[in-house]
Structures are given as structure tokens and as C-alpha cells.
Design a protein around this motif. Structure first.
Motif, PDB file in Angstrom:
ATOM      1  N   PHE A  79       7.445  -4.707 -15.644  1.00 19.89           N
ATOM      2  CA  PHE A  79       7.135  -3.412 -16.610  1.00 19.89           C
ATOM      3  C   PHE A  79       5.576  -3.072 -16.301  1.00 19.89           C
ATOM      4  O   PHE A  79       4.771  -3.903 -16.038  1.00 19.89           O
ATOM      5  N   VAL A  80       5.488  -1.831 -16.285  1.00 19.27           N
ATOM      6  CA  VAL A  80       4.117  -1.144 -16.061  1.00 19.27           C
ATOM      7  C   VAL A  80       3.777   0.015 -17.064  1.00 19.27           C
ATOM      8  O   VAL A  80       4.567   0.504 -17.778  1.00 19.27           O
ATOM      9  N   GLY A 132       8.846  -0.503 -13.980  1.00 19.35           N
ATOM     10  CA  GLY A 132       8.343   0.056 -12.710  1.00 19.35           C
ATOM     11  C   GLY A 132       9.259  -0.416 -11.218  1.00 19.35           C
ATOM     12  O   GLY A 132       9.267   0.339 -10.359  1.00 19.35           O
ATOM     13  N   ASP A 133       9.974  -1.438 -11.600  1.00 18.49           N
ATOM     14  CA  ASP A 133      10.626  -2.139 -10.462  1.00 18.49           C
ATOM     15  C   ASP A 133      11.612  -3.121 -11.192  1.00 18.49           C
ATOM     16  O   ASP A 133      11.566  -3.474 -12.046  1.00 18.49           O
ATOM     17  N   TYR A 134      12.893  -2.919 -10.471  1.00 25.46           N
ATOM     18  CA  TYR A 134      13.968  -4.263 -10.796  1.00 25.46           C
ATOM     19  C   TYR A 134      14.391  -4.549  -9.344  1.00 25.46           C
ATOM     20  O   TYR A 134      14.485  -3.825  -8.459  1.00 25.46           O
ATOM     21  N   ARG A 135      14.831  -5.822  -9.528  1.00 26.11           N
ATOM     22  CA  ARG A 135      15.132  -6.471  -8.057  1.00 26.11           C
ATOM     23  C   ARG A 135      15.885  -7.766  -8.569  1.00 26.11           C
ATOM     24  O   ARG A 135      16.080  -8.252  -9.544  1.00 26.11           O
ATOM     25  N   SER A 182       2.979   5.698 -11.289  1.00 28.26           N
ATOM     26  CA  SER A 182       2.360   5.948 -10.263  1.00 28.26           C
ATOM     27  C   SER A 182       1.340   5.079  -9.912  1.00 28.26           C
ATOM     28  O   SER A 182       1.023   4.724  -8.709  1.00 28.26           O
ATOM     29  N   THR A 183       0.431   4.582 -10.992  1.00 28.25           N
ATOM     30  CA  THR A 183      -0.510   3.565 -10.768  1.00 28.25           C
ATOM     31  C   THR A 183      -0.063   2.126 -10.769  1.00 28.25           C
ATOM     32  O   THR A 183      -0.692   1.175 -10.006  1.00 28.25           O
ATOM     33  N   LYS A 184       1.211   1.873 -11.118  1.00 26.39           N
ATOM     34  CA  LYS A 184       1.568   0.521 -11.138  1.00 26.39           C
ATOM     35  C   LYS A 184       0.959  -0.553 -11.948  1.00 26.39           C
ATOM     36  O   LYS A 184       1.079  -1.627 -11.567  1.00 26.39           O
ATOM     37  N   GLU A 185       0.107   0.054 -12.886  1.00 29.17           N
ATOM     38  CA  GLU A 185      -0.729  -0.961 -13.689  1.00 29.17           C
ATOM     39  C   GLU A 185       0.317  -1.665 -14.431  1.00 29.17           C
ATOM     40  O   GLU A 185       1.085  -1.392 -15.385  1.00 29.17           O
ATOM     41  N   PRO A 186       0.317  -3.085 -14.263  1.00 27.85           N
ATOM     42  CA  PRO A 186       1.010  -4.073 -15.171  1.00 27.85           C
ATOM     43  C   PRO A 186       1.107  -4.033 -16.648  1.00 27.85           C
ATOM     44  O   PRO A 186      -0.207  -3.817 -17.082  1.00 27.85           O
ATOM     45  N   ASP A 187       2.051  -4.339 -17.431  1.00 26.00           N
ATOM     46  CA  ASP A 187       1.967  -3.969 -18.746  1.00 26.00           C
ATOM     47  C   ASP A 187       2.496  -5.326 -19.529  1.00 26.00           C
ATOM     48  O   ASP A 187       3.590  -5.608 -19.769  1.00 26.00           O
ATOM     49  N   LYS A 188       1.579  -6.641 -19.421  1.00 28.08           N
ATOM     50  CA  LYS A 188       1.955  -7.736 -20.126  1.00 28.08           C
ATOM     51  C   LYS A 188       2.482  -7.500 -21.475  1.00 28.08           C
ATOM     52  O   LYS A 188       3.128  -8.245 -21.748  1.00 28.08           O
ATOM     53  N   ASP A 189       1.862  -6.772 -22.165  1.00 28.04           N
ATOM     54  CA  ASP A 189       1.866  -6.630 -23.584  1.00 28.04           C
ATOM     55  C   ASP A 189       3.126  -6.174 -23.892  1.00 28.04           C
ATOM     56  O   ASP A 189       3.838  -6.576 -24.828  1.00 28.04           O
ATOM     57  N   PRO A 209       0.826  -1.245  -0.036  1.00 30.18           N
ATOM     58  CA  PRO A 209       0.011   0.067  -0.065  1.00 30.18           C
ATOM     59  C   PRO A 209       0.963   1.129   0.208  1.00 30.18           C
ATOM     60  O   PRO A 209       1.968   1.294   0.674  1.00 30.18           O
ATOM     61  N   ASP A 210       0.342   2.213  -0.662  1.00 23.31           N
ATOM     62  CA  ASP A 210       1.376   3.452  -0.862  1.00 23.31           C
ATOM     63  C   ASP A 210       1.446   4.067   0.650  1.00 23.31           C
ATOM     64  O   ASP A 210       0.325   4.279   1.611  1.00 23.31           O
TER      65      ASP A 210
END
Length: 451
Positions: A379-380, A366-369, A384-391, A191-192
Motif C-alpha cells: 500500500f502506498v 502500489g504493487d501486488y506480488r 508515482s512517488t511510491k510513498e509507503p502507507d503504513k496507516d 530506480p525509475d
């Protein structure tokens, strides 16, 4: 960039691959997927050559199977020595020394300052299934708890334990009973405004509440946990969460099973990833890079737990084949002589430095780990929304393949690119692969804007 190792001469699939693809579609079920529309001709180290003359840098390692690389000379020599002597006698019929030697070595290497024993099976799913059998036998309890997002296999019981529906569980129910799922931390998506520590405390409280709302702890035989969740996108919990769950298990007489099938054999910089979390699992399951591509898996566990089953209750026709055991011994020899645990840390540091540059360059990341050489990019569509980007992941992987790099997707939302390159990869091969990755992301972003 001048490419030394990746050499794609024809568009994929090439002319020879097209012929075999047609035959493949006529002979192999649709449900058996493939990531690269090519057929291998040869593979060595971190490089793969296909039948059309294309050469690829391998960042997938057969889904984490080739930590010591493709066709390592030590493994090949061990198999060539074993095959003329005998291929299979069945350990339950006529035993062989390589089984004992590998069992002893793994028991010595596995975390835990207590006597341990080892048994061998055929696959990771079979190891996890048998670990649950052993836990149920020892505790006299039936329930097993896995974690949300975890992946433990495709058999009936392991499907039930797996914490992701598609493509593993969808329309394949009903599942095995007495399997429950507790929450697992996904720190990037907490959560933010909540700190990682507060988030960890919240999830541990939910695990404690789980014993009130879902199942009484006196009925639970085992918790099964991946130290780093593989198929869900290399989700790394913090030490406090892992130790908190472990302590709950000890408090209630529940066995703690570490699923090290993808994380084991040097991937995270240790023989076993649980070593990063300072816990001593009761049972550890292993497979994948255990034997450099030979089908073998294992369970390493506390002696008194492993010895509770009666003769004939555990085993199988091909469990711990001579070829698999010899390959497993060769892998351990390679890991020690070539210091692959140390190499994994060096590879991981190099990757994460590149990821930091890519994160600054592309706002679709969005993130690297990562932990050791077990690294991933998420990938997003919007940071800000972190909406996933599967495509976008699909485009990046396709662009990478066309340039001679093989990588894999993963993630709860299928929006993660994960990296499982052989730990014997050279610095030049690694750097070239990372440069190709950058080109692939660039091309995918440009294509997205044009379209």
C-alpha cells in the motif's frame, strides 16, 4: 455477499475476551504483541473460533505455521498415538526412530544432488544460529553475511543478521560481531527508468564490491538468504540475483545457507522455495510449517559439512522432540497425499487474479506480488512517488478483523499485507476471505476520505 464462514457476532474484543485481555495485560509483558484482540476456542483447517463465538477465516496461519491447516486429523492422530508411549527422552540420552525417519525424509526432499544429513532444534532462530556455528566450524572462518531486509530471528546472533531495525533490533545492541549486510533486490522500488535486469546487474556488482569495501571473502564463513524475504513484505528476487550470489559463494569457498523457515513446506508451490532458483544450498534451515504448530526446527546440509562438528558440540535438551518429529512426519504424509504443493500454485493463481482486480480498483495499492501461495499487497499514498502507507495497512487489517478475516502486516516500511492461509483452505473459504479483504479496503478508503 452472503458469508458462509466468517461470522462476527460481537465487536472485538468480545465480552469474554475483554476479561482475558485485562488478565493478559497484568501477566504478560507489553513487548509481547498481539494482532487480534480475541482468544481462540478452537481451530480446524482454515477456520478459527474464538471464546465469544466469533468465527474467522485464517489468512495468517500463525505466521505461516499451519500450511496443513489447524488440527489436521492426521497430525492429531499421530500425537495421540505418541503421547501415551513416551513424551520425551532427550535424543542425546535415549534415541527414538521418528527422529531418524524425519531426518532421512527431509534430506531426500531438500534441494541438492549430494549426500545430506539433518539435525533438529527448537525454533527458526535456533536453526539459523546453529547453521552459522556449523559453517564457522567447517570453514574455519568467522564472518557471516546476510542481506538487507532479511529476517532471521530474535536471538543475539540472529538479531545481528536481521536487516530491519524496528521492532527487532532497536535499543537491543550491541550485537554479535562479524555480521555484515549486503544489498538485496527490491524490484518494485528500483530506480525509475531502470530495467529489472540492469537493476540486478547493479546489485550483483555491489555485492562483488562488498568484498572490497566491507570484508575479504577469505574471512566469510557463510551467506544466509531467504529465498523470498518474509517479514520485509514477500520480496521476491529474480533467479539471476540468487544464482549470482550463489556463484560468488562457490568461487570463494563460502557456504550458502537458505533460510526456508517461512518459505518451506509447500508455501511457494515446492517443498523448498530455493527449488525455484535452481541452486543447491549447502545448508537449509526449516521450522514453522514443519510440524503444524509443534515447536521444532531443523538444519539440512551437505554430509561432509554437517559431520565436521564433534559429538556434543551440537544439540540441546528439547531438540527434535518425539512429539515434534511425529508431527513432522504427519505433515509430510499430508503434503504428499493431499498434493499441497500443487494446491499452493492453484491458491496463488486465484489470489493473484483477485489482486489484479484490486489493483485496478484501488490506487492505494502500489504493487501486488506472489510466488505460489506466498502473496502480498503493498500500500502506498501515491503510485508515482511510491510513498509507503503504513496507516492504511492498519486500517485494512482492522476492518478485515471486524468482518471475520485474520491477516498480517509486513514490509520494510510496514506497508504490506501478506497472506499465509493454510494450503487446505477450500475455494469457497478462500473466495470469501478475498471478498472480505476487498470490503475492508473499500471501507478503509471511504473512512480515509471522510476523515
Amino acid at each position: 455477499m452472503h458469508k458462509q464462514f466468517a461470522s462476527v457476532k460481537t465487536s472485538l474484543p468480545g465480552p469474554k475476551a475483554k476479561e482475558w485481555l485485562e488478565r493478559r495485560h497484568g501477566a504478560v509483558p507489553h513487548g509481547v504483541s498481539y494482532g487480534t484482540p480475541a482468544f481462540v476456542e478452537s481451530a480446524k483447517g482454515a477456520l478459527i473460533q474464538d471464546i465469544d463465538g466469533n468465527q474467522f477465516i485464517d489468512f495468517a496461519g500463525a505466521i505461516g505455521v499451519n500450511n496443513v491447516g489447524h488440527s489436521h486429523d492426521t497430525v492429531v492422530n499421530a500425537l495421540q498415538d505418541q503421547a501415551p508411549r513416551y513424551i520425551h527422552t532427550g535424543f542425546n540420552v535415549m534415541m527414538y526412530d521418528s527422529y531418524i525417519e524425519l531426518a532421512e525424509k527431509l534430506a531426500d526432499l531438500a534441494p541438492g544432488s549430494f549426500p545430506k544429513k539433518t539435525m533438529f532444534l527448537n525454533s527458526g532462530a535456533e536453526a539459523n544460529e546453529n547453521a552459522v556455528k556449523i559453517a564457522r566450524k567447517y570453514t574455519g572462518r568467522q564472518a557471516v553475511v546476510s542481506l538487507s531486509g532479511g529476517f532471521h530471528g530474535r536471538t543475539l546472533l540472529t538479531m545481528a543478521m536481521t536487516g530491519k531495525v524496528k521492532p527487532y533490533k532497536y535499543e537491543y545492541g550491541p550485537f554479535a560481531p562479524e555480521v555484515y549486510h549486503a544489498p538485496f533486490p527490491y524490484n518494485y522500488r528500483r530506480p525509475d527508468g531502470m530495467s529489472e535486469e540492469a537493476y540486478t546487474d547493479l546489485l550483483l556488482e555491489r555485492v562483488r564490491d562488498f568484498f572490497i569495501t566491507e570484508i575479504d571473502p577469505s574471512q566469510v564463513a557463510a551467506f544466509i538468504m531467504e529465498p523470498v524475504q518474509g517479514e520485509s513484505g514477500f520480496i521476491i528476487p529474480n533467479k539471476k540475483f540468487v544464482k549470482g550470489v550463489y556463484d560468488l559463494c562457490k568461487q570463494h569457498g563460502i557456504l550458502f545457507i537458505a533460510d526456508e523457515i517461512q518459505t518451506g513446506f509447500g508455501r511457494t508451490g515446492n517443498y523448498f522455495a530455493m527449488e525455484h532458483f535452481d541452486v543447491e544450498p549447502d545448508l537449509v534451515t526449516v521450522s514453522k510449517s514443519m510440524a503444524a504448530g509443534l515447536p521444532i526446527s531443523g538444519i539440512i546440509g551437505r554430509q561432509q559439512i554437517m559431520d565436521d562438528a564433534n559429538p556434543g558440540e551440537l544439540g540441546g535438551t528439547y531438540c527434535g522432540t518425539p512429539m515434534g518429529c511425529r508431527a513432522g512426519l504427519a505433515v509430510l504424509d499430508i503434503m504428499e497425499k493431499e498434493k499441497l504443493n500443487d494446491r499452493a500454485v492453484i491458491i496463488g493463481d486465484r489470489i493473484m487474479k483477485k489482486f489484479e482486480q484490486l489493483y485496478d480498483k484501488f490506487d492505494i495499492i502500489g504493487d501486488y506480488r506472489g510466488i505460489g501461495a506466498m502473496c502480498a499487497l503493498e500500500f502506498v499514498k501515491d503510485r508515482s512517488t511510491k510513498e509507503p502507507d503504513k496507516d492504511m495497512v492498519g486500517k485494512v487489517l482492522q476492518q478485515a478483523r471486524e468482518r471475520g478475516l485474520i491477516a498480517l502486516n509486513a514490509g520494510v516500511y510496514d506497508n504490506v499485507v501478506r497472506f499465509l492461509m493454510p494450503l487446505v483452505i477450500t475455494d469457497d473459504q478462500l473466495d470469501e476471505g478475498l471478498e472480505i479483504l476487498e470490503e475492508a479496503i473499500e471501507a478503509s478508503v471511504v473512512g480515509e476520505k471522510v476523515n
